[in-house]
Design a protein around this motif. Sequence first.
Motif, PDB file in Angstrom:
ATOM      1  N   GLN A 131       0.834  -1.200   0.000  1.00 25.17           N
ATOM      2  CA  GLN A 131       0.000   0.000   0.000  1.00 25.17           C
ATOM      3  C   GLN A 131       0.873   1.256   0.000  1.00 25.17           C
ATOM      4  O   GLN A 131       0.583   2.220  -0.704  1.00 25.17           O
ATOM      5  N   ALA A 132       1.959   1.236   0.775  1.00 21.64           N
ATOM      6  CA  ALA A 132       2.867   2.394   0.803  1.00 21.64           C
ATOM      7  C   ALA A 132       3.497   2.601  -0.574  1.00 21.64           C
ATOM      8  O   ALA A 132       3.618   3.753  -1.034  1.00 21.64           O
ATOM      9  N   ALA A 133       3.892   1.519  -1.220  1.00 19.41           N
ATOM     10  CA  ALA A 133       4.477   1.640  -2.563  1.00 19.41           C
ATOM     11  C   ALA A 133       3.444   2.189  -3.545  1.00 19.41           C
ATOM     12  O   ALA A 133       3.756   3.063  -4.378  1.00 19.41           O
ATOM     13  N   THR A 134       2.215   1.700  -3.458  1.00 20.72           N
ATOM     14  CA  THR A 134       1.142   2.195  -4.326  1.00 20.72           C
ATOM     15  C   THR A 134       0.877   3.665  -4.050  1.00 20.72           C
ATOM     16  O   THR A 134       0.726   4.473  -4.985  1.00 20.72           O
ATOM     17  N   ASP A 135       0.830   4.050  -2.783  1.00 19.53           N
ATOM     18  CA  ASP A 135       0.620   5.458  -2.421  1.00 19.53           C
ATOM     19  C   ASP A 135       1.757   6.326  -2.947  1.00 19.53           C
ATOM     20  O   ASP A 135       1.514   7.433  -3.465  1.00 19.53           O
ATOM     21  N   ASP A 136       3.001   5.845  -2.821  1.00 19.26           N
ATOM     22  CA  ASP A 136       4.152   6.604  -3.324  1.00 19.26           C
ATOM     23  C   ASP A 136       4.065   6.795  -4.824  1.00 19.26           C
ATOM     24  O   ASP A 136       4.325   7.901  -5.336  1.00 19.26           O
ATOM     25  N   ARG A 137       3.697   5.743  -5.551  1.00 23.94           N
ATOM     26  CA  ARG A 137       3.560   5.873  -7.016  1.00 23.94           C
ATOM     27  C   ARG A 137       2.465   6.860  -7.365  1.00 23.94           C
ATOM     28  O   ARG A 137       2.624   7.698  -8.257  1.00 23.94           O
ATOM     29  N   PHE A 138       1.339   6.791  -6.646  1.00 29.42           N
ATOM     30  CA  PHE A 138       0.228   7.696  -6.904  1.00 29.42           C
ATOM     31  C   PHE A 138       0.651   9.148  -6.661  1.00 29.42           C
ATOM     32  O   PHE A 138       0.393  10.032  -7.496  1.00 29.42           O
ATOM     33  N   LEU A 139       1.304   9.366  -5.520  1.00 28.57           N
ATOM     34  CA  LEU A 139       1.724  10.743  -5.203  1.00 28.57           C
ATOM     35  C   LEU A 139       2.789  11.239  -6.179  1.00 28.57           C
ATOM     36  O   LEU A 139       2.772  12.407  -6.585  1.00 28.57           O
ATOM     37  N   SER A 140       3.710  10.372  -6.565  1.00 27.39           N
ATOM     38  CA  SER A 140       4.743  10.769  -7.523  1.00 27.39           C
ATOM     39  C   SER A 140       4.106  11.155  -8.851  1.00 27.39           C
ATOM     40  O   SER A 140       4.476  12.162  -9.459  1.00 27.39           O
ATOM     41  N   ARG A 141       3.152  10.344  -9.314  1.00 26.81           N
ATOM     42  CA  ARG A 141       2.470  10.654 -10.571  1.00 26.81           C
ATOM     43  C   ARG A 141       1.702  11.957 -10.450  1.00 26.81           C
ATOM     44  O   ARG A 141       1.691  12.781 -11.373  1.00 26.81           O
ATOM     45  N   ARG A 142       1.044  12.158  -9.313  1.00 26.91           N
ATOM     46  CA  ARG A 142       0.263  13.384  -9.098  1.00 26.91           C
ATOM     47  C   ARG A 142       1.182  14.609  -9.135  1.00 26.91           C
ATOM     48  O   ARG A 142       0.847  15.632  -9.757  1.00 26.91           O
ATOM     49  N   LEU A 143       2.342  14.472  -8.436  1.00 27.42           N
ATOM     50  CA  LEU A 143       3.298  15.596  -8.451  1.00 27.42           C
ATOM     51  C   LEU A 143       3.842  15.831  -9.859  1.00 27.42           C
ATOM     52  O   LEU A 143       3.991  16.975 -10.292  1.00 27.42           O
ATOM     53  N   TRP A 144       4.108  14.733 -10.567  1.00 23.08           N
ATOM     54  CA  TRP A 144       4.637  14.854 -11.926  1.00 23.08           C
ATOM     55  C   TRP A 144       3.615  15.513 -12.845  1.00 23.08           C
ATOM     56  O   TRP A 144       3.942  16.412 -13.623  1.00 23.08           O
TER      57      TRP A 144
END
Length: 156
Positions: A131-144
């Motif tokens: 879940q943390a990895a999924t959240d990190d990917r989501f936030l990274s994509r959102r920031l990108w």
Amino acid sequence: MQARLTKLKRLAALYGVVERMHSVELQRTAAAVHEVEQAVAMQQSVARSARFDSREALMTGDRLSWSLAKTQRETAEWRQERLEQIRLERQELSDVAKEQYAASRVKSEQMKSVVDGVTVRAEAEQGRRMQAATDDRFLSRRLWVGARHEARKSSR
């Protein structure tokens, strides 16, 4: 955590093997007690038969048959006493084996419980990591996406 879980599973398997070993020993000692009990019953039957033969010989006046029947009865009673001593010895061994099996079973169940608890914690930890990895990917994509959107705005 996985290495610890693997070690615990091996240890639990070892406890299971010890439990099965104690189970086999308990079965063996119980069979030995049963064997002696059958032999005692057989000697009781022989003694009973010899008593009947003795009475019959007395009624017919056959002294030789009476003497033979008496000897058979005494021999059967002597064997029965000896077998009873053996039965008591084997029963004690069976009781010890029963206690060992019960203790082994408790330890095995406790180990299974520990393994189950560690497995649940390991699965929960793995779920949190995913879940943390999924959240990190989501936030990274959102920031990108947000940075890209800002870059487009500023280039206009």
